[in-house]
Design a protein around this motif. Structure first.
Motif, PDB file in Angstrom:
ATOM      1  N   MET A   1       0.847  -1.196   0.000  1.00  0.00           N
ATOM      2  CA  MET A   1       0.000   0.000   0.000  1.00  0.00           C
ATOM      3  C   MET A   1       0.885   1.251   0.000  1.00  0.00           C
ATOM      4  O   MET A   1       1.761   1.381   0.850  1.00  0.00           O
ATOM      5  CB  MET A   1      -0.872  -0.004   1.259  1.00  0.00           C
ATOM      6  CG  MET A   1      -1.825   1.167   1.340  1.00  0.00           C
ATOM      7  SD  MET A   1      -2.884   1.074   2.796  1.00  0.00           S
ATOM      8  CE  MET A   1      -3.953  -0.288   2.352  1.00  0.00           C
ATOM      9  N   ASN A   2       0.692   2.119  -0.967  1.00  0.00           N
ATOM     10  CA  ASN A   2       1.555   3.297  -1.017  1.00  0.00           C
ATOM     11  C   ASN A   2       0.951   4.458  -0.212  1.00  0.00           C
ATOM     12  O   ASN A   2      -0.176   4.409   0.241  1.00  0.00           O
ATOM     13  CB  ASN A   2       1.842   3.718  -2.464  1.00  0.00           C
ATOM     14  CG  ASN A   2       0.552   4.044  -3.200  1.00  0.00           C
ATOM     15  OD1 ASN A   2      -0.395   4.534  -2.599  1.00  0.00           O
ATOM     16  ND2 ASN A   2       0.527   3.765  -4.495  1.00  0.00           N
ATOM     17  N   ARG A   3       1.769   5.497  -0.100  1.00  0.00           N
ATOM     18  CA  ARG A   3       1.400   6.631   0.744  1.00  0.00           C
ATOM     19  C   ARG A   3       0.133   7.326   0.266  1.00  0.00           C
ATOM     20  O   ARG A   3      -0.737   7.690   1.056  1.00  0.00           O
ATOM     21  CB  ARG A   3       2.581   7.618   0.787  1.00  0.00           C
ATOM     22  CG  ARG A   3       2.281   8.882   1.568  1.00  0.00           C
ATOM     23  CD  ARG A   3       3.485   9.791   1.645  1.00  0.00           C
ATOM     24  NE  ARG A   3       3.107  11.091   2.179  1.00  0.00           N
ATOM     25  CZ  ARG A   3       3.798  11.759   3.090  1.00  0.00           C
ATOM     26  NH1 ARG A   3       4.905  11.251   3.577  1.00  0.00           N
ATOM     27  NH2 ARG A   3       3.393  12.924   3.511  1.00  0.00           N
TER      28      ARG A   3
ATOM     29  N   VAL B   1      -3.065   5.624   1.372  1.00  0.00           N
ATOM     30  CA  VAL B   1      -3.380   5.884   2.786  1.00  0.00           C
ATOM     31  C   VAL B   1      -3.929   7.299   2.937  1.00  0.00           C
ATOM     32  O   VAL B   1      -4.919   7.526   3.650  1.00  0.00           O
ATOM     33  CB  VAL B   1      -2.121   5.701   3.672  1.00  0.00           C
ATOM     34  CG1 VAL B   1      -2.452   6.005   5.124  1.00  0.00           C
ATOM     35  CG2 VAL B   1      -1.577   4.302   3.547  1.00  0.00           C
ATOM     36  N   GLU B   2      -3.307   8.235   2.242  1.00  0.00           N
ATOM     37  CA  GLU B   2      -3.766   9.623   2.335  1.00  0.00           C
ATOM     38  C   GLU B   2      -5.209   9.752   1.844  1.00  0.00           C
ATOM     39  O   GLU B   2      -6.030  10.433   2.471  1.00  0.00           O
ATOM     40  CB  GLU B   2      -2.853  10.533   1.515  1.00  0.00           C
ATOM     41  CG  GLU B   2      -1.479  10.724   2.146  1.00  0.00           C
ATOM     42  CD  GLU B   2      -0.555  11.559   1.286  1.00  0.00           C
ATOM     43  OE1 GLU B   2       0.314  12.242   1.848  1.00  0.00           O
ATOM     44  OE2 GLU B   2      -0.693  11.518   0.042  1.00  0.00           O
TER      45      GLU B   2
END
Lengths: 140, 159
Positions: free
Chosen positions: A1-3, A6-7
């Protein structure tokens, strides 16, 4: 899962949560309309009385007491209960009246007719022996 | 006893406290709600923040920033009181929202300041500087809080 995933999840979560807050229309109209307070000089006079009383208590020994006020007047020893009023309600009413009498309370009258109050000077209240744990609230 | 009615100028002038209250009450209440999960508590915190603003109006340069910081502080105080209550096993009657989102659960495990920093960034879209002002921290601290918060969330979501 990349940043960024999540954002985006965070943004969606916060927005969904915030959308759940429903403030009814009447509450939305509540606003600070005016402030009712005692004249400043009365509060100043009361502080002089407190300062003198504190000095006497500390044993400094001031010969002349410029002003005095019976302790019972500052903090009523008796609890006068009105018909239909509980002791708790009477206590709160007298407490608020105490603060008001000594210029230690500011009342905020809201647009829906309610009254909120706050005591800006809890320390002075404690010096006077007034229970200032409840610094803010609504008048009964 | 004669009481005087005082209507401070800053309550009624354009851009004054009353107008600020009207325009910012709901956004601030939403911020407090996201941070506390309780509608009643958030409304109370925001009301108190505006009362504090009124009391210190003459010394405040940035009223919106002041209210935001008061709200954040109020939410932190609320969580401290609540943690204390929980430690003493006092049953709370507060109506917390049941957040069914996985990320909500992960968020709840973060330290309060990380959670607040993430909220101010991804809900309020504030800059590092504004978040720093609200948290009484340095911008570099804010960046660190957000970086660590996101990392913790990713780890939690991937596990």
């Amino acid at each position: 899962m990349n940043r960024s995933t999540v954002e985006q999840q965070l943004r969606d979560h916060f927005q969904t949560t915030a959308d759940r807050l429903v403030l009814d229309a009447r509450e939305l109209d509540v606003g600070v309309v005016r402030v009712v307070q005692l004249p400043v000089e009365r509060r100043a006079r009361f502080r002089v009385v407190l300062a003198v009383a504190a000095a006497l208590l500390l044993g400094v020994g001031i010969g002349v007491v410029a002003s005095s006020r019976p302790a019972s007047e500052i903090h009523p020893a008796t609890l006068d209960t009105l018909p239909g009023e509980t002791k708790e309600q009477a206590s709160q009413r007298q407490y608020i009246q105490c603060l008001r009498d000594h210029g230690m309370i500011i009342e905020y009258i809201t647009r829906d007719g309610g009254i909120r109050w706050t005591s800006p000077d809890a320390k002075t209240g404690r010096q006077a022996g007034i229970d200032c744990d409840r610094q803010q609230g609504q008048n009964p | 006893m004669t009481e005087s009615v005082v209507e401070p100028e800053h309550l009624s002038v354009p851009g004054g406290a009353a107008e600020l209250f009207r325009t910012h009450r709901v956004p601030m209440a939403k911020l407090a709600f996201v941070l506390t999960g309780s509608a009643a508590v958030s409304d109370e915190i925001v009301q108190d923040a505006f009362l504090h603003l009124h009391a210190h109006w003459s010394q405040v340069d940035n009223p919106v920033g002041y209210v935001r910081r008061s709200v954040v502080n109020g939410c932190h105080s609320y969580h401290r009181r609540r943690a204390l209550e929980e430690r003493h096993a006092v049953a709370s009657a507060d109506s917390f929202v049941d957040v069914p989102f996985e990320i909500g659960d992960a968020l709840a495990k973060l330290p309060q300041r990380q959670r607040t920093a993430l909220t101010l960034r991804y809900f309020c879209d504030l800059s590092d500087g504004d978040i720093a002002a609200a948290l009484d921290a340095r911008p570099s601290t804010v960046r660190s809080l957000i970086r660590r918060g996101l990392a913790a969330l990713r780890k939690e979501l991937e596990s």
